[in-house]
Write a protein that holds these residues in place. Structure first.
Motif, PDB file in Angstrom:
ATOM      1  N   LYS A  34      -6.397  19.557   0.506  1.00  0.00           N
ATOM      2  CA  LYS A  34      -7.518  18.626   0.296  1.00  0.00           C
ATOM      3  C   LYS A  34      -7.014  17.267  -0.164  1.00  0.00           C
ATOM      4  O   LYS A  34      -7.491  16.214   0.296  1.00  0.00           O
ATOM      5  CB  LYS A  34      -8.487  19.205  -0.745  1.00  0.00           C
ATOM      6  CG  LYS A  34      -9.272  20.420  -0.260  1.00  0.00           C
ATOM      7  CD  LYS A  34     -10.165  20.954  -1.370  1.00  0.00           C
ATOM      8  CE  LYS A  34     -10.975  22.152  -0.921  1.00  0.00           C
ATOM      9  NZ  LYS A  34     -11.808  22.712  -2.020  1.00  0.00           N
ATOM     10  N   ASP A  35      -6.042  17.267  -1.080  1.00  0.00           N
ATOM     11  CA  ASP A  35      -5.499  16.005  -1.595  1.00  0.00           C
ATOM     12  C   ASP A  35      -4.802  15.206  -0.486  1.00  0.00           C
ATOM     13  O   ASP A  35      -4.931  13.975  -0.420  1.00  0.00           O
ATOM     14  CB  ASP A  35      -4.518  16.279  -2.736  1.00  0.00           C
ATOM     15  CG  ASP A  35      -5.222  16.708  -4.020  1.00  0.00           C
ATOM     16  OD1 ASP A  35      -6.451  16.546  -4.104  1.00  0.00           O
ATOM     17  OD2 ASP A  35      -4.545  17.230  -4.922  1.00  0.00           O
ATOM     18  N   LEU A  36      -4.055  15.912   0.360  1.00  0.00           N
ATOM     19  CA  LEU A  36      -3.360  15.215   1.451  1.00  0.00           C
ATOM     20  C   LEU A  36      -4.352  14.550   2.405  1.00  0.00           C
ATOM     21  O   LEU A  36      -4.117  13.438   2.880  1.00  0.00           O
ATOM     22  CB  LEU A  36      -2.474  16.199   2.216  1.00  0.00           C
ATOM     23  CG  LEU A  36      -1.076  16.433   1.641  1.00  0.00           C
ATOM     24  CD1 LEU A  36      -0.363  17.527   2.420  1.00  0.00           C
ATOM     25  CD2 LEU A  36      -0.244  15.142   1.696  1.00  0.00           C
ATOM     26  N   ARG A  37      -5.443  15.238   2.672  1.00  0.00           N
ATOM     27  CA  ARG A  37      -6.444  14.655   3.570  1.00  0.00           C
ATOM     28  C   ARG A  37      -7.170  13.479   2.901  1.00  0.00           C
ATOM     29  O   ARG A  37      -7.409  12.444   3.514  1.00  0.00           O
ATOM     30  CB  ARG A  37      -7.453  15.718   3.994  1.00  0.00           C
ATOM     31  CG  ARG A  37      -6.888  16.772   4.938  1.00  0.00           C
ATOM     32  CD  ARG A  37      -7.986  17.599   5.592  1.00  0.00           C
ATOM     33  NE  ARG A  37      -7.406  18.529   6.559  1.00  0.00           N
ATOM     34  CZ  ARG A  37      -7.225  19.817   6.334  1.00  0.00           C
ATOM     35  NH1 ARG A  37      -7.565  20.340   5.168  1.00  0.00           N
ATOM     36  NH2 ARG A  37      -6.695  20.591   7.258  1.00  0.00           N
ATOM     37  N   GLU A  38      -7.533  13.676   1.626  1.00  0.00           N
ATOM     38  CA  GLU A  38      -8.346  12.676   0.927  1.00  0.00           C
ATOM     39  C   GLU A  38      -7.536  11.428   0.561  1.00  0.00           C
ATOM     40  O   GLU A  38      -8.030  10.302   0.703  1.00  0.00           O
ATOM     41  CB  GLU A  38      -8.938  13.298  -0.341  1.00  0.00           C
ATOM     42  CG  GLU A  38      -9.834  12.377  -1.147  1.00  0.00           C
ATOM     43  CD  GLU A  38     -11.119  12.018  -0.414  1.00  0.00           C
ATOM     44  OE1 GLU A  38     -11.715  10.973  -0.724  1.00  0.00           O
ATOM     45  OE2 GLU A  38     -11.527  12.784   0.496  1.00  0.00           O
ATOM     46  N   TYR A  39      -6.305  11.639   0.110  1.00  0.00           N
ATOM     47  CA  TYR A  39      -5.521  10.504  -0.397  1.00  0.00           C
ATOM     48  C   TYR A  39      -4.370  10.093   0.530  1.00  0.00           C
ATOM     49  O   TYR A  39      -3.656   9.131   0.230  1.00  0.00           O
ATOM     50  CB  TYR A  39      -4.959  10.833  -1.779  1.00  0.00           C
ATOM     51  CG  TYR A  39      -6.035  11.208  -2.763  1.00  0.00           C
ATOM     52  CD1 TYR A  39      -6.981  10.264  -3.181  1.00  0.00           C
ATOM     53  CD2 TYR A  39      -6.132  12.508  -3.257  1.00  0.00           C
ATOM     54  CE1 TYR A  39      -7.991  10.611  -4.060  1.00  0.00           C
ATOM     55  CE2 TYR A  39      -7.139  12.863  -4.151  1.00  0.00           C
ATOM     56  CZ  TYR A  39      -8.073  11.916  -4.545  1.00  0.00           C
ATOM     57  OH  TYR A  39      -9.076  12.261  -5.419  1.00  0.00           O
ATOM     58  N   GLU A  61      -1.925  14.910   8.338  1.00  0.00           N
ATOM     59  CA  GLU A  61      -2.908  15.910   8.752  1.00  0.00           C
ATOM     60  C   GLU A  61      -2.230  17.219   9.146  1.00  0.00           C
ATOM     61  O   GLU A  61      -2.727  18.311   8.835  1.00  0.00           O
ATOM     62  CB  GLU A  61      -3.748  15.382   9.921  1.00  0.00           C
ATOM     63  CG  GLU A  61      -4.884  16.298  10.357  1.00  0.00           C
ATOM     64  CD  GLU A  61      -5.906  16.543   9.260  1.00  0.00           C
ATOM     65  OE1 GLU A  61      -6.508  17.649   9.238  1.00  0.00           O
ATOM     66  OE2 GLU A  61      -6.120  15.632   8.416  1.00  0.00           O
ATOM     67  N   LEU A  62      -1.083  17.127   9.817  1.00  0.00           N
ATOM     68  CA  LEU A  62      -0.329  18.318  10.203  1.00  0.00           C
ATOM     69  C   LEU A  62       0.118  19.095   8.969  1.00  0.00           C
ATOM     70  O   LEU A  62       0.004  20.341   8.914  1.00  0.00           O
ATOM     71  CB  LEU A  62       0.887  17.922  11.048  1.00  0.00           C
ATOM     72  CG  LEU A  62       1.764  19.097  11.532  1.00  0.00           C
ATOM     73  CD1 LEU A  62       0.992  19.982  12.502  1.00  0.00           C
ATOM     74  CD2 LEU A  62       3.028  18.563  12.211  1.00  0.00           C
ATOM     75  N   LEU A  63       0.609  18.375   7.963  1.00  0.00           N
ATOM     76  CA  LEU A  63       1.036  19.022   6.729  1.00  0.00           C
ATOM     77  C   LEU A  63      -0.151  19.640   5.996  1.00  0.00           C
ATOM     78  O   LEU A  63      -0.062  20.757   5.456  1.00  0.00           O
ATOM     79  CB  LEU A  63       1.746  18.005   5.832  1.00  0.00           C
ATOM     80  CG  LEU A  63       2.380  18.550   4.541  1.00  0.00           C
ATOM     81  CD1 LEU A  63       3.327  19.699   4.837  1.00  0.00           C
ATOM     82  CD2 LEU A  63       3.100  17.435   3.787  1.00  0.00           C
ATOM     83  N   ALA A  64      -1.290  18.925   5.998  1.00  0.00           N
ATOM     84  CA  ALA A  64      -2.495  19.468   5.382  1.00  0.00           C
ATOM     85  C   ALA A  64      -2.945  20.741   6.096  1.00  0.00           C
ATOM     86  O   ALA A  64      -3.364  21.725   5.448  1.00  0.00           O
ATOM     87  CB  ALA A  64      -3.616  18.434   5.397  1.00  0.00           C
ATOM     88  N   ASN A  65      -2.835  20.759   7.415  1.00  0.00           N
ATOM     89  CA  ASN A  65      -3.191  21.955   8.184  1.00  0.00           C
ATOM     90  C   ASN A  65      -2.295  23.131   7.824  1.00  0.00           C
ATOM     91  O   ASN A  65      -2.757  24.276   7.709  1.00  0.00           O
ATOM     92  CB  ASN A  65      -3.094  21.672   9.687  1.00  0.00           C
ATOM     93  CG  ASN A  65      -4.243  20.832  10.194  1.00  0.00           C
ATOM     94  OD1 ASN A  65      -5.284  20.717   9.548  1.00  0.00           O
ATOM     95  ND2 ASN A  65      -4.069  20.235  11.369  1.00  0.00           N
ATOM     96  N   GLN A  66      -1.002  22.829   7.651  1.00  0.00           N
ATOM     97  CA  GLN A  66      -0.068  23.895   7.292  1.00  0.00           C
ATOM     98  C   GLN A  66      -0.395  24.447   5.907  1.00  0.00           C
ATOM     99  O   GLN A  66      -0.338  25.666   5.682  1.00  0.00           O
ATOM    100  CB  GLN A  66       1.368  23.387   7.334  1.00  0.00           C
ATOM    101  CG  GLN A  66       2.405  24.493   7.153  1.00  0.00           C
ATOM    102  CD  GLN A  66       3.813  24.028   7.454  1.00  0.00           C
ATOM    103  OE1 GLN A  66       4.046  22.855   7.724  1.00  0.00           O
ATOM    104  NE2 GLN A  66       4.754  24.944   7.428  1.00  0.00           N
TER     105      GLN A  66
END
Length: 419
Positions: A34-39, A61-66
């Motif tokens: 969530k933090d990676l997507r938001e910030y 986004e790829l890292l957030a998906n992982q």
């Protein structure tokens, strides 16, 4: 096969600690996504619009998906570890019951789980001792079989999950891995129950469980417990409810029909499925001289067999619309239940509480049936549109909220006041 001695030496608290740690890791992974997507991904997409910025946002986004997929995998491990905890604890109770019964009959249980007794002095004594030995051996065998089954299921599931740690597809992790792990956990708990044994063995197994373990079994496996000869009549009746409708039949219908077509296809059949399950369980329709057009009815009118016609005219609004159904049940004897008191047979409603271009804030737009509650309080539900059986509310809610916005989960226990 797991040995009798191995079960004696098993440490359920170690499994419980591991399950808690996996759960904490799962939550950490989800929060990081969530933090990676938001910030990360969102600010880059909004403020750095050239090719380089788009590439950077895509990497985030790829890292957030992982990490989101990691949440599903870690939560799956937690479910299986919780299943092992419950299985071992239940087996220990069954083995204590076997030891107590053996002592009462003057028998002994060897290190390999074999039941023996003093040499009989005559044929009559041997014939009298035979049934007692069989009762004790049945309990020992039940404990060994349930742990052996759970151990095999857990080993296979851990190996499967371990091979998916690099997964970057949250949808696959949720719908394939987490859903399968949820079903494995349910299989583990089902194997703890002596289905097919004679009523005497069942009664001794049930009496050997602690009060909390009995409650846990009633919440996790209501259909199996309610239909098992040897379980006390008052327990089976408690599971079925107050007589207004049969909560066990409600759960049974949901579990048996989760992947089958509804009698009438509304397109979105979630609440239609709930109403059909309640009707099957014995809830009487609330009819009206005005028919299905009456806002204060819950009923099926005259069906033509043509779905396009029937979904508009043959059903009351409260039958297949989530908000109408929720409000109708609450206005007619039902009560909203806190998650800590949820039981199988309660109804889950999703009320929109965050922004969504298609769903008005405050609108209740989805319904599902609680079909099990795990010993740790995790709620499993079954639904239509999309069709799922015994999936985790905690496990699936983050994905729902990511795609549809924040949800207010309301759980209602129907109690019809019109009859």
């Amino acid at each position: 096969m797991v040995s009798y001695e191995g079960i004696n030496n098993a440490r359920p608290k170690t499994w419980a600690t591991a399950a808690d740690e996996w759960h904490a890791l799962a939550k950490y992974s989800l929060d990081a996504a969530k933090d990676l997507r938001e910030y990360g991904a969102k600010p880059l997409k909004d403020n750095w619009t050239d090719e380089v910025g788009a590439a950077a946002a895509a990497d985030f986004e790829l890292l957030a998906n992982q990490l989101e997929a990691g949440y599903d995998i870690l939560l799956s491990v937690n479910m299986v570890a919780d299943g092992m905890t419950t299985t071992i604890e239940t087996a220990h109770s069954t083995m204590r019951a076997a030891v107590d019964l053996a002592a009462r009959y003057g028998l002994e249980i060897g290190a390999d789980g074999t039941v023996t007794g003093p040499p009989p002095r005559n044929r009559t004594e041997a014939e009298e001792m035979g049934p007692y030995k069989a009762q004790v051996q049945d309990l020992v065998d039940q404990a060994v079989e349930q742990v052996t089954t759970a151990d095999k299921l857990a080993a296979e599931e851990f190996a499967k999950l371990g091979g998916q740690t690099g997964l970057t597809d949250p949808g696959k992790a949720l719908n394939d891995l987490q859903t399968h792990a949820s079903h494995v956990q349910m299989q583990m708990l089902a194997s703890d129950i002596p289905v097919g044994e004679d009523p005497t063995t069942v009664r001794q197994w049930w009496n050997g469980l602690s009060e909390q373990q009995r409650k846990d079994m009633m919440l996790a496996q209501p259909v199996a417990i309610a239909n098992l000869d040897g379980i006390p009549v008052d327990v089976r009746q408690e599971l079925r409810g107050n007589g207004k409708y049969d909560r066990v039949k409600l759960v049974e219908y949901a579990l048996d029909n989760w992947d089958k077509d509804d009698p009438t296809d509304f397109g979105n059949n979630c609440t239609n499925f709930v109403s059909n399950a309640l009707l099957h369980a014995g809830m009487k329709e609330k009819t009206s001289i005005w028919g299905t057009s009456d806002d204060d009815s819950w009923m099926i009118g005259n069906r033509t067999g043509a779905d396009g016609v029937d979904k508009r005219l043959a059903y009351s609004d409260s039958w297949a619309a989530a908000e109408n159904n929720q409000n109708f049940m609450l206005e007619h004897g039902g009560s909203e239940i806190p998650r800590s008191d949820v039981k199988p047979g309660d109804i889950i409603y999703y009320e929109q509480s965050g922004p969504n271009d298609s769903i008005e804030k405050g609108n209740t737009h989805h319904a599902a049936i609680v079909t099990a509650v795990m010993p740790d309080g995790e709620i499993k539900y079954t639904q239509h549109s999309d069709s799922y059986q015994n999936v985790s509310l905690e496990g699936r809610l983050p994905a729902t909220e990511q795609h549809e916005g924040q949800q207010n989960i309301r759980i209602v226990r129907p109690n019809p006041d019109w009859y």
